[in-house]
Write a protein that holds these residues in place. Structure first.
Motif, PDB file in Angstrom:
ATOM      1  N   MET A  13     -13.351  -9.565 -16.788  1.00 51.45           N
ATOM      2  CA  MET A  13     -13.350  -8.072 -16.222  1.00 51.45           C
ATOM      3  C   MET A  13     -11.841  -7.893 -15.961  1.00 51.45           C
ATOM      4  O   MET A  13     -11.241  -6.903 -15.936  1.00 51.45           O
ATOM      5  CB  MET A  13     -14.302  -7.864 -15.242  1.00 51.45           C
ATOM      6  CG  MET A  13     -15.736  -7.639 -15.541  1.00 51.45           C
ATOM      7  SD  MET A  13     -16.088  -6.361 -16.799  1.00 51.45           S
ATOM      8  CE  MET A  13     -15.875  -4.949 -15.732  1.00 51.45           C
ATOM      9  N   GLY A  14     -11.415  -8.785 -15.211  1.00 51.92           N
ATOM     10  CA  GLY A  14      -9.751  -8.757 -14.629  1.00 51.92           C
ATOM     11  C   GLY A  14      -8.830  -8.656 -15.984  1.00 51.92           C
ATOM     12  O   GLY A  14      -7.956  -7.608 -15.810  1.00 51.92           O
ATOM     13  N   ALA A  15      -8.976  -9.440 -16.740  1.00 50.23           N
ATOM     14  CA  ALA A  15      -8.527  -9.311 -18.228  1.00 50.23           C
ATOM     15  C   ALA A  15      -8.324  -7.834 -18.792  1.00 50.23           C
ATOM     16  O   ALA A  15      -7.423  -7.174 -19.301  1.00 50.23           O
ATOM     17  CB  ALA A  15      -8.605 -10.400 -18.992  1.00 50.23           C
ATOM     18  N   ALA A  66      -4.394  -9.534  -7.583  1.00 51.74           N
ATOM     19  CA  ALA A  66      -5.331  -8.881  -6.492  1.00 51.74           C
ATOM     20  C   ALA A  66      -5.886  -7.564  -6.980  1.00 51.74           C
ATOM     21  O   ALA A  66      -6.781  -7.150  -7.172  1.00 51.74           O
ATOM     22  CB  ALA A  66      -4.808  -8.700  -5.170  1.00 51.74           C
ATOM     23  N   ASP A  67      -4.939  -6.812  -7.705  1.00 53.61           N
ATOM     24  CA  ASP A  67      -5.164  -5.528  -8.142  1.00 53.61           C
ATOM     25  C   ASP A  67      -6.119  -5.587  -9.214  1.00 53.61           C
ATOM     26  O   ASP A  67      -6.836  -4.377  -9.288  1.00 53.61           O
ATOM     27  CB  ASP A  67      -3.741  -4.840  -8.588  1.00 53.61           C
ATOM     28  CG  ASP A  67      -2.628  -4.387  -7.823  1.00 53.61           C
ATOM     29  OD1 ASP A  67      -3.292  -4.474  -6.267  1.00 53.61           O
ATOM     30  OD2 ASP A  67      -1.747  -4.165  -7.940  1.00 53.61           O
ATOM     31  N   TYR A  68      -6.031  -6.493 -10.200  1.00 50.80           N
ATOM     32  CA  TYR A  68      -6.994  -6.184 -11.231  1.00 50.80           C
ATOM     33  C   TYR A  68      -8.185  -7.217 -11.114  1.00 50.80           C
ATOM     34  O   TYR A  68      -9.305  -7.342 -11.945  1.00 50.80           O
ATOM     35  CB  TYR A  68      -6.250  -6.828 -12.550  1.00 50.80           C
ATOM     36  CG  TYR A  68      -5.184  -5.981 -13.035  1.00 50.80           C
ATOM     37  CD1 TYR A  68      -5.333  -4.562 -13.378  1.00 50.80           C
ATOM     38  CD2 TYR A  68      -3.936  -6.237 -12.958  1.00 50.80           C
ATOM     39  CE1 TYR A  68      -4.344  -3.701 -13.876  1.00 50.80           C
ATOM     40  CE2 TYR A  68      -2.683  -5.666 -13.334  1.00 50.80           C
ATOM     41  CZ  TYR A  68      -3.097  -4.265 -13.846  1.00 50.80           C
ATOM     42  OH  TYR A  68      -1.781  -3.377 -13.921  1.00 50.80           O
ATOM     43  N   ALA A  69      -8.285  -7.763  -9.799  1.00 54.73           N
ATOM     44  CA  ALA A  69      -9.593  -8.817  -9.615  1.00 54.73           C
ATOM     45  C   ALA A  69     -10.762  -7.857  -9.769  1.00 54.73           C
ATOM     46  O   ALA A  69     -10.872  -6.624  -9.379  1.00 54.73           O
ATOM     47  CB  ALA A  69      -9.547  -9.269  -8.130  1.00 54.73           C
ATOM     48  N   TRP A  70     -12.011  -8.454 -10.342  1.00 55.78           N
ATOM     49  CA  TRP A  70     -13.098  -8.163 -10.341  1.00 55.78           C
ATOM     50  C   TRP A  70     -14.143  -8.822  -9.602  1.00 55.78           C
ATOM     51  O   TRP A  70     -14.008 -10.214  -9.803  1.00 55.78           O
ATOM     52  CB  TRP A  70     -13.825  -7.770 -11.760  1.00 55.78           C
ATOM     53  CG  TRP A  70     -15.032  -7.208 -11.734  1.00 55.78           C
ATOM     54  CD1 TRP A  70     -15.128  -5.734 -11.823  1.00 55.78           C
ATOM     55  CD2 TRP A  70     -16.066  -7.747 -11.887  1.00 55.78           C
ATOM     56  NE1 TRP A  70     -16.641  -5.641 -11.989  1.00 55.78           N
ATOM     57  CE2 TRP A  70     -17.163  -6.696 -11.983  1.00 55.78           C
ATOM     58  CE3 TRP A  70     -16.656  -8.949 -11.677  1.00 55.78           C
ATOM     59  CZ2 TRP A  70     -18.745  -7.008 -11.701  1.00 55.78           C
ATOM     60  CZ3 TRP A  70     -18.051  -9.308 -11.807  1.00 55.78           C
ATOM     61  CH2 TRP A  70     -18.909  -8.056 -11.864  1.00 55.78           C
ATOM     62  N   PRO A  71     -15.106  -8.612  -8.443  1.00 55.19           N
ATOM     63  CA  PRO A  71     -15.137  -7.012  -8.258  1.00 55.19           C
ATOM     64  C   PRO A  71     -13.908  -6.916  -7.336  1.00 55.19           C
ATOM     65  O   PRO A  71     -13.356  -7.705  -6.672  1.00 55.19           O
ATOM     66  CB  PRO A  71     -16.465  -6.891  -7.494  1.00 55.19           C
ATOM     67  CG  PRO A  71     -17.041  -8.276  -7.733  1.00 55.19           C
ATOM     68  CD  PRO A  71     -16.174  -9.218  -8.215  1.00 55.19           C
ATOM     69  N   PRO A  72     -13.170  -5.586  -7.403  1.00 55.16           N
ATOM     70  CA  PRO A  72     -12.226  -5.149  -6.680  1.00 55.16           C
ATOM     71  C   PRO A  72     -12.254  -5.587  -5.079  1.00 55.16           C
ATOM     72  O   PRO A  72     -11.041  -5.929  -4.657  1.00 55.16           O
ATOM     73  CB  PRO A  72     -12.159  -3.603  -6.692  1.00 55.16           C
ATOM     74  CG  PRO A  72     -12.948  -3.273  -7.979  1.00 55.16           C
ATOM     75  CD  PRO A  72     -14.031  -4.418  -7.739  1.00 55.16           C
ATOM     76  N   PRO A  74     -11.695 -17.699 -10.070  1.00 57.97           N
ATOM     77  CA  PRO A  74     -11.515 -16.568 -10.476  1.00 57.97           C
ATOM     78  C   PRO A  74     -10.658 -15.673  -9.635  1.00 57.97           C
ATOM     79  O   PRO A  74     -10.000 -14.607  -9.802  1.00 57.97           O
ATOM     80  CB  PRO A  74     -12.765 -15.655 -10.475  1.00 57.97           C
ATOM     81  CG  PRO A  74     -13.865 -16.703 -10.340  1.00 57.97           C
ATOM     82  CD  PRO A  74     -13.160 -17.863  -9.753  1.00 57.97           C
ATOM     83  N   TYR A  75     -10.326 -16.437  -8.240  1.00 59.02           N
ATOM     84  CA  TYR A  75      -9.134 -15.809  -7.375  1.00 59.02           C
ATOM     85  C   TYR A  75      -8.265 -16.815  -6.793  1.00 59.02           C
ATOM     86  O   TYR A  75      -7.951 -16.795  -5.632  1.00 59.02           O
ATOM     87  CB  TYR A  75     -10.227 -15.357  -6.150  1.00 59.02           C
ATOM     88  CG  TYR A  75     -11.365 -14.371  -6.690  1.00 59.02           C
ATOM     89  CD1 TYR A  75     -11.049 -13.201  -6.958  1.00 59.02           C
ATOM     90  CD2 TYR A  75     -12.559 -14.789  -6.676  1.00 59.02           C
ATOM     91  CE1 TYR A  75     -12.027 -12.360  -7.737  1.00 59.02           C
ATOM     92  CE2 TYR A  75     -13.766 -14.244  -7.091  1.00 59.02           C
ATOM     93  CZ  TYR A  75     -13.416 -12.847  -7.573  1.00 59.02           C
ATOM     94  OH  TYR A  75     -14.592 -12.217  -7.994  1.00 59.02           O
ATOM     95  N   GLY A  76      -7.614 -17.608  -7.501  1.00 55.87           N
ATOM     96  CA  GLY A  76      -6.552 -18.533  -7.706  1.00 55.87           C
ATOM     97  C   GLY A  76      -5.493 -18.405  -8.633  1.00 55.87           C
ATOM     98  O   GLY A  76      -5.596 -17.667  -9.522  1.00 55.87           O
ATOM     99  N   LYS A  77      -4.735 -19.268  -8.755  1.00 56.78           N
ATOM    100  CA  LYS A  77      -3.666 -19.623  -9.738  1.00 56.78           C
ATOM    101  C   LYS A  77      -4.347 -19.449 -11.191  1.00 56.78           C
ATOM    102  O   LYS A  77      -3.570 -19.333 -11.880  1.00 56.78           O
ATOM    103  CB  LYS A  77      -2.912 -20.732  -9.118  1.00 56.78           C
ATOM    104  CG  LYS A  77      -1.671 -20.757 -10.039  1.00 56.78           C
ATOM    105  CD  LYS A  77      -0.679 -19.569  -9.739  1.00 56.78           C
ATOM    106  CE  LYS A  77       0.547 -19.522 -10.335  1.00 56.78           C
ATOM    107  NZ  LYS A  77       1.570 -20.475 -10.123  1.00 56.78           N
ATOM    108  N   PHE A  78      -5.572 -19.902 -11.321  1.00 53.49           N
ATOM    109  CA  PHE A  78      -5.773 -19.813 -12.979  1.00 53.49           C
ATOM    110  C   PHE A  78      -5.796 -18.627 -13.529  1.00 53.49           C
ATOM    111  O   PHE A  78      -5.586 -18.687 -14.689  1.00 53.49           O
ATOM    112  CB  PHE A  78      -7.193 -20.574 -12.791  1.00 53.49           C
ATOM    113  CG  PHE A  78      -7.881 -20.748 -14.361  1.00 53.49           C
ATOM    114  CD1 PHE A  78      -7.640 -21.822 -15.004  1.00 53.49           C
ATOM    115  CD2 PHE A  78      -8.614 -19.578 -15.025  1.00 53.49           C
ATOM    116  CE1 PHE A  78      -8.051 -21.782 -16.254  1.00 53.49           C
ATOM    117  CE2 PHE A  78      -9.184 -19.839 -16.057  1.00 53.49           C
ATOM    118  CZ  PHE A  78      -9.055 -20.934 -16.962  1.00 53.49           C
ATOM    119  N   ALA A  79      -5.707 -17.728 -12.491  1.00 53.36           N
ATOM    120  CA  ALA A  79      -5.608 -16.108 -13.198  1.00 53.36           C
ATOM    121  C   ALA A  79      -4.277 -15.992 -13.870  1.00 53.36           C
ATOM    122  O   ALA A  79      -4.450 -15.268 -14.708  1.00 53.36           O
ATOM    123  CB  ALA A  79      -5.788 -15.125 -12.059  1.00 53.36           C
TER     124      ALA A  79
END
Length: 388
Positions: free
Chosen positions: A178-180, A104-110, A356-361
């Protein structure tokens, strides 16, 4: 010297209120301090050699170590200070909680980082049904929902599918990239600050492809629901990972066929897209079914219970995508072709939307952490103790 400068900058930022240490991060720092004094698990995985290069654990260090952890559970079962000991050392669980926070901290867009907490099994299945129903309604208005033969490109034109999935895929790549980048920028100063060299990239790639640290550090495998070791978690991860890559390769080859050679889908055996797709689909079904069983049986102390819905949701979407794809191929000459196509496309769209907002991250951040570890271990140990 560089680590000292980093700690000084971080201490100054803390004093000025720029960096806030959360409770899960503070807990990891506490446990790593105890582990650094013990070092019984130093040879288990990459976390502990990286730990020995530090005397203090700032926010960036904690984020790096949390994503370096593969949650194999070996250190928990080997630890003499694990609960019910008063030190209450449970590295896998503490790392898992921080790992979920970093997504969550590094997610894009925040602003979309909060979706990690809501991206669970119920949401995943609801999206599959919603997208499938929408596509089914499109076909129903044309009287093509049942009993219509031919190929699926006669039901949904190629241009329509590209317009539906192209923008979503582009956003997935951008958001994860962007998260990476955000993660890399934050942990690089805490991991020597040196750029990635060719040998470091080669080592990290090797460790990613082999899932090196899912062997428990001793080659016997992970712990799941008890003290017994099992290699099945590693094996099912391999089935899932390589199944996903084979399916991606099948789609990529089919795209090349379409745009460069004019060879239009559907492709049949023994064409390369079909060979790759069938092998990938079967592998994904095996891997995700196995991970589902292991995840449901895993002891609560082995990870963060709050992330279980997200884990199961991701596994379910991968399974539905692969299983519906195989069913679509097997049912290509039946009256159910249109329904199967709607189900498959609905599952794929749901997977893409939540990717982009699940366990794949975890694959993205873990790969970046392994690369930073490969870079850091090639530098002199700043405190002169421990081994890589």
């Amino acid at each position: 010297m560089q680590s000292l400068e980093l700690l000084t900058r971080e201490a100054r930022a803390l004093a000025e209120g720029e960096i806030v240490i959360t409770a899960p991060e503070a807990e990891v720092a506490r446990q790593m301090t105890v582990c650094n004094a013990c070092r019984y698990c130093e040879g288990f995985c990459a976390v502990f050699p990286a730990m020995t290069r530090r005397l203090e654990f700032g926010k960036a260090d904690v984020h790096f170590l949390a994503n370096l952890c593969h949650n194999c559970g070996a250190c928990l079962h080997a630890c003499q200070y694990a609960p019910p000991h008063e030190f209450a050392i449970n590295v896998p669980q503490a790392m898992a909680k921080v790992r979920g926070q970093t997504y969550a901290d590094y997610a894009w867009p925040p602003a979309l980082g909060a979706l990690y907490k809501r991206n669970g099994l119920t949401l995943g299945l609801a999206l599959v049904l919603a997208f499938s129903a929408f596509l089914g309604l499109m076909l129903a208005t044309r009287g093509a929902l049942w009993g219509v033969g031919g190929s699926f490109h006669e039901l949904f034109q190629h241009g329509l599918l590209v317009s539906l999935f192209g923008p979503v895929f582009a956003f997935v790549v951008l958001a994860l990239g962007m998260g990476a980048r955000n993660f890399w920028r934050n942990v690089t100063p805490a991991t020597s600050g040196q750029p990635a060299s060719a040998p470091a990239i080669a080592e990290a790639t090797h460790d990613v492809l082999r899932l090196k640290y899912l062997d428990g550090g001793h080659g016997q495998g992970c712990n799941n629901e008890d003290d017994a070791y099992t290699l099945w978690r590693r094996r099912f991860h391999h089935f899932t990972f390589y199944g996903f890559m084979l399916c991606f390769a099948a789609t990529s080859v089919a795209t090349i066929y379409h745009y460069f050679f004019g060879w239009v889908a559907p492709h049949e055996l023994p064409s390369l897209p079909k060979l790759l797709g069938v092998a990938g689909g079967v592998s994904l079904c095996i891997g995700t079914a196995g991970l589902w069983q292991l995840r449901r049986r895993r002891h609560p102390r082995q990870g963060d219970v709050a992330q279980k819905p997200m884990d199961l949701g991701f596994i379910a979407l991968l399974f539905l995508t692969s299983a519906s794809g195989l069913a679509l191929w097997l049912g290509r000459g039946t009256p159910a072709l249109a329904l199967l196509l709607c189900l498959h496309l609905g599952a794929v769209m749901a997977l893409f939307v939540t990717l982009p907002y699940g366990k794949f991250a975890h694959a993205v951040y873990r790969g970046a952490a392994l690369l930073r570890h490969a870079v850091e271990k090639r530098q002199p140990n700043p405190i002169g103790l421990g081994a890589d």
